[in-house]
Design a protein around this motif. Structure first.
Motif, PDB file in Angstrom:
ATOM      1  N   ASP A  12      10.132   4.941  14.958  1.00 41.55           N
ATOM      2  CA  ASP A  12       9.532   3.565  14.463  1.00 41.55           C
ATOM      3  C   ASP A  12       7.960   3.814  14.486  1.00 41.55           C
ATOM      4  O   ASP A  12       7.328   2.797  13.652  1.00 41.55           O
ATOM      5  CB  ASP A  12      10.023   2.435  15.394  1.00 41.55           C
ATOM      6  N   ASP A  13       7.343   4.169  15.510  1.00 46.42           N
ATOM      7  CA  ASP A  13       5.851   4.324  15.720  1.00 46.42           C
ATOM      8  C   ASP A  13       5.234   4.965  14.626  1.00 46.42           C
ATOM      9  O   ASP A  13       3.963   5.093  14.626  1.00 46.42           O
ATOM     10  CB  ASP A  13       5.313   4.703  17.092  1.00 46.42           C
ATOM     11  N   ARG A  14       6.011   5.700  13.568  1.00 49.33           N
ATOM     12  CA  ARG A  14       5.308   6.501  12.533  1.00 49.33           C
ATOM     13  C   ARG A  14       4.944   5.434  11.465  1.00 49.33           C
ATOM     14  O   ARG A  14       4.313   5.897  10.318  1.00 49.33           O
ATOM     15  CB  ARG A  14       6.152   7.652  12.083  1.00 49.33           C
ATOM     16  N   ILE A  15       5.573   4.242  11.228  1.00 46.24           N
ATOM     17  CA  ILE A  15       5.536   3.416  10.343  1.00 46.24           C
ATOM     18  C   ILE A  15       4.086   2.695  10.446  1.00 46.24           C
ATOM     19  O   ILE A  15       3.669   1.976  11.448  1.00 46.24           O
ATOM     20  CB  ILE A  15       6.613   2.195  10.296  1.00 46.24           C
ATOM     21  N   ALA A  16       3.282   2.822   9.451  1.00 45.61           N
ATOM     22  CA  ALA A  16       2.047   2.296   9.628  1.00 45.61           C
ATOM     23  C   ALA A  16       1.986   0.620   8.969  1.00 45.61           C
ATOM     24  O   ALA A  16       2.380   0.257   8.275  1.00 45.61           O
ATOM     25  CB  ALA A  16       1.012   2.977   8.342  1.00 45.61           C
ATOM     26  N   LEU A  17       1.213  -0.102  10.124  1.00 44.44           N
ATOM     27  CA  LEU A  17       1.319  -1.606   9.867  1.00 44.44           C
ATOM     28  C   LEU A  17      -0.057  -1.902   9.210  1.00 44.44           C
ATOM     29  O   LEU A  17      -0.199  -3.329   8.665  1.00 44.44           O
ATOM     30  CB  LEU A  17       1.466  -2.268  11.309  1.00 44.44           C
ATOM     31  N   ARG A  18      -1.054  -1.258   9.157  1.00 43.52           N
ATOM     32  CA  ARG A  18      -2.221  -1.535   8.576  1.00 43.52           C
ATOM     33  C   ARG A  18      -2.765  -0.127   7.855  1.00 43.52           C
ATOM     34  O   ARG A  18      -2.572   0.840   8.329  1.00 43.52           O
ATOM     35  CB  ARG A  18      -3.426  -1.965   9.726  1.00 43.52           C
ATOM     36  N   PRO A  19      -3.539  -0.188   6.687  1.00 46.57           N
ATOM     37  CA  PRO A  19      -4.062   0.954   6.019  1.00 46.57           C
ATOM     38  C   PRO A  19      -5.348   1.551   6.891  1.00 46.57           C
ATOM     39  O   PRO A  19      -5.764   0.820   7.670  1.00 46.57           O
ATOM     40  CB  PRO A  19      -4.681   0.277   4.813  1.00 46.57           C
ATOM     41  N   ALA A  20      -5.423   2.713   6.539  1.00 45.16           N
ATOM     42  CA  ALA A  20      -6.717   3.426   7.217  1.00 45.16           C
ATOM     43  C   ALA A  20      -8.083   2.765   6.527  1.00 45.16           C
ATOM     44  O   ALA A  20      -7.778   2.245   5.545  1.00 45.16           O
ATOM     45  CB  ALA A  20      -6.736   4.818   6.793  1.00 45.16           C
ATOM     46  N   LYS A  21      -9.098   2.794   7.546  1.00 45.96           N
ATOM     47  CA  LYS A  21     -10.323   2.003   7.180  1.00 45.96           C
ATOM     48  C   LYS A  21     -11.433   3.222   7.417  1.00 45.96           C
ATOM     49  O   LYS A  21     -11.646   3.780   8.540  1.00 45.96           O
ATOM     50  CB  LYS A  21     -10.621   1.087   8.098  1.00 45.96           C
ATOM     51  N   PRO A 147       9.787  -4.737   3.591  1.00 46.23           N
ATOM     52  CA  PRO A 147      10.477  -5.421   4.898  1.00 46.23           C
ATOM     53  C   PRO A 147      10.320  -4.779   6.162  1.00 46.23           C
ATOM     54  O   PRO A 147      10.173  -5.144   7.309  1.00 46.23           O
ATOM     55  CB  PRO A 147      11.912  -5.043   4.419  1.00 46.23           C
ATOM     56  N   TYR A 148      10.010  -3.278   6.111  1.00 44.50           N
ATOM     57  CA  TYR A 148       9.750  -2.480   7.138  1.00 44.50           C
ATOM     58  C   TYR A 148       8.417  -2.961   7.963  1.00 44.50           C
ATOM     59  O   TYR A 148       8.139  -2.594   8.931  1.00 44.50           O
ATOM     60  CB  TYR A 148       9.664  -0.879   7.017  1.00 44.50           C
ATOM     61  N   ILE A 149       7.358  -3.509   7.285  1.00 43.71           N
ATOM     62  CA  ILE A 149       6.314  -3.954   7.742  1.00 43.71           C
ATOM     63  C   ILE A 149       6.328  -5.688   8.169  1.00 43.71           C
ATOM     64  O   ILE A 149       6.092  -5.807   9.106  1.00 43.71           O
ATOM     65  CB  ILE A 149       5.101  -3.942   6.790  1.00 43.71           C
ATOM     66  N   ALA A 150       7.030  -6.204   7.172  1.00 41.36           N
ATOM     67  CA  ALA A 150       6.980  -7.653   7.505  1.00 41.36           C
ATOM     68  C   ALA A 150       8.150  -7.877   8.771  1.00 41.36           C
ATOM     69  O   ALA A 150       7.988  -8.908   9.440  1.00 41.36           O
ATOM     70  CB  ALA A 150       7.703  -8.405   6.225  1.00 41.36           C
ATOM     71  N   ALA A 151       8.842  -7.199   8.853  1.00 45.25           N
ATOM     72  CA  ALA A 151       9.989  -7.314  10.117  1.00 45.25           C
ATOM     73  C   ALA A 151       9.121  -7.166  11.445  1.00 45.25           C
ATOM     74  O   ALA A 151       9.309  -7.511  12.382  1.00 45.25           O
ATOM     75  CB  ALA A 151      10.795  -6.334   9.974  1.00 45.25           C
ATOM     76  N   GLN A 152       7.838  -6.369  11.275  1.00 49.40           N
ATOM     77  CA  GLN A 152       7.001  -6.237  12.545  1.00 49.40           C
ATOM     78  C   GLN A 152       5.889  -7.152  12.865  1.00 49.40           C
ATOM     79  O   GLN A 152       5.309  -7.219  13.816  1.00 49.40           O
ATOM     80  CB  GLN A 152       6.595  -4.951  12.638  1.00 49.40           C
ATOM     81  N   ARG A 153       5.360  -7.807  11.678  1.00 50.22           N
ATOM     82  CA  ARG A 153       4.206  -8.639  11.930  1.00 50.22           C
ATOM     83  C   ARG A 153       4.108  -9.553  10.583  1.00 50.22           C
ATOM     84  O   ARG A 153       4.686  -9.209   9.358  1.00 50.22           O
ATOM     85  CB  ARG A 153       2.816  -7.997  11.920  1.00 50.22           C
ATOM     86  N   PRO A 154       3.649 -10.980  10.860  1.00 45.43           N
ATOM     87  CA  PRO A 154       3.637 -11.807   9.364  1.00 45.43           C
ATOM     88  C   PRO A 154       2.302 -11.139   8.692  1.00 45.43           C
ATOM     89  O   PRO A 154       1.562 -10.418   8.894  1.00 45.43           O
ATOM     90  CB  PRO A 154       3.111 -12.886  10.086  1.00 45.43           C
ATOM     91  N   VAL A 155       2.530 -11.651   7.431  1.00 46.53           N
ATOM     92  CA  VAL A 155       1.593 -11.487   6.272  1.00 46.53           C
ATOM     93  C   VAL A 155       0.496 -12.206   6.757  1.00 46.53           C
ATOM     94  O   VAL A 155       0.476 -13.392   7.097  1.00 46.53           O
ATOM     95  CB  VAL A 155       2.033 -11.802   4.982  1.00 46.53           C
ATOM     96  N   ASP A 156      -0.664 -11.847   6.212  1.00 52.16           N
ATOM     97  CA  ASP A 156      -2.042 -12.304   6.794  1.00 52.16           C
ATOM     98  C   ASP A 156      -3.134 -12.163   5.738  1.00 52.16           C
ATOM     99  O   ASP A 156      -2.754 -11.489   4.548  1.00 52.16           O
ATOM    100  CB  ASP A 156      -2.878 -12.080   8.283  1.00 52.16           C
ATOM    101  N   ASP A 157      -4.327 -12.828   5.850  1.00 50.34           N
ATOM    102  CA  ASP A 157      -5.283 -12.811   4.804  1.00 50.34           C
ATOM    103  C   ASP A 157      -5.619 -11.362   4.320  1.00 50.34           C
ATOM    104  O   ASP A 157      -6.077 -11.147   3.272  1.00 50.34           O
ATOM    105  CB  ASP A 157      -6.364 -13.551   5.233  1.00 50.34           C
TER     106      ASP A 157
END
Length: 346
Positions: A12-21, A147-157
């Motif tokens: 599960d920790d390989r799923i990116a929750l934010r893009p690279a910057k 869904p694999y991102i939305a399940a771990q954090r809410p959508v934001d700006d």
């Protein structure tokens, strides 16, 4: 084919929750027939020539997730395919609360259930003027994160920008063509300096792209149709690139699937406008594309089947194991890969 052949272990920790910057700083695994290289997306131009042509999907993600009520019951729908300006096919939850003829209220945006399908599929007619539909979704909908991102954090700006490509233009997708999320002005400038041509096609990606394959055999899986367009001008430029010895490089599986739908057995890309439900599995003979840039996909997904068809199942299983071992980030906001075909096309 047995769907279990396309399974692999993914922590599960390989799923990116934010893009690279910045976006182009994401890692790029280059999978060739005889070697695998580990680079960054900003290095993409190193693998291309001035004869090559990149194909981007210019669809724009709409706020296609709606929360509302049927009476006192809470309902949620995700749009997945536009039928008409104000009529959409959706996935509804809970589906039993969305029966034929029901009126759904999304905080003032009203829709009627006009058709009932399988597995939570519904067709909704929104009670809004056609020219007001886009504004209505903007006002009432939210960005439909996977869904694999939305399940771990809410959508934001931040997602309003992060989940949209640099070149997004034609509104209609409810999922981003995620390989394109890596492109920045700096990367485009490097490609321009190399002389790499680029063209745009449109495939409005539907939420069906996230659905798991529940069948045991690939022959029993049903793909959801998506609308796409390849213009006559774009088709001509692609054919000209191929004629001069250049390679057609699909940026993302969405571009690839549309191009394969638009190309005849003679390898000539034709203008295309309409639905495609193409399902690519090992054994498929690629007609249009020579290289594919794509992110890392779900186990047992249609997209992992597609990349296995292009680069070979054994090679992709090995590449994905290496990606896990080397700490690559998976899925929509994750790292990317550049895939060479498993053998020369004949």
């Amino acid at each position: 084919m047995d769907v279990n052949l396309f399974d692999f272990d993914l922590p599960d920790d390989r799923i990116a929750l934010r893009p690279a910057k910045p976006r182009h700083a994401a890692r790029l695994m280059v999978v060739k027939p005889d070697a695998t290289e580990h680079r960054q997306v900003i290095d993409l131009a190193d693998y291309l020539t001035a004869d090559d042509i990149l194909v981007f999907n210019d669809t724009r993600v709409i706020p296609g997730r709606l929360f509302g009520k049927r009476g006192d019951a809470k309902v949620e729908v995700t749009l997945h395919k536009r039928v008409d300006t104000t009529v959409w096919d959706v996935f509804a939850r809970p589906a039993r609360k969305c029966r034929l003829g029901d009126k759904l209220d999304f905080a003032g945006l009203i829709a009627e259930v006009i058709s009932v399908g399988d597995a939570g599929e519904r067709r909704l007619a929104f009670e809004v003027a056609p020219d007001a539909m886009t504004d209505a979704l903007t006002s009432h909908g939210v960005m439909p994160l996977p869904p694999y991102i939305a399940a771990q954090r809410p959508v934001d700006d931040a997602d309003l920008e992060d989940y949209q490509t640099l070149y997004a233009d034609r509104a209609g997708a409810v999922a981003a063509p995620t390989a394109g999320l890596h492109f920045t002005p700096e990367l485009m400038a490097k490609l321009d300096a190399k002389g790499v041509e680029r063209v745009f096609v449109t495939l409005h990606v539907g939420a069906g792209t996230f659905l798991p394959v529940k069948a045991d055999d690939t022959d029993d899986h049903k793909m959801h149709a998506e609308w796409g367009e390849v213009s006559a001008e774009t088709a001509a430029r692609l054919n000209a690139a191929r004629a001069r010895g250049g390679r057609i490089v699909a940026v993302g599986t969405t571009s690839l699937r549309l191009l394969e739908s638009a190309t005849g057995d003679d390898g000539i890309v034709k203008p295309f406008e309409g639905d495609t439900a193409i399902f690519i599995t090992p054994g498929y003979r690629f007609k249009a594309i020579d290289l594919l840039m794509t992110n890392f996909h779900l186990p047992k997904s249609t997209l992992f089947m597609l990349v296995s068809a292009l680069a070979g199942l054994d090679r992709m299983q090995a590449a994905y194991k290496a990606a896990v071992d080397e700490g690559y980030r998976f899925y929509s906001y994750g790292d990317s890969s550049l895939l060479f075909p498993k053998r020369d096309k004949t």
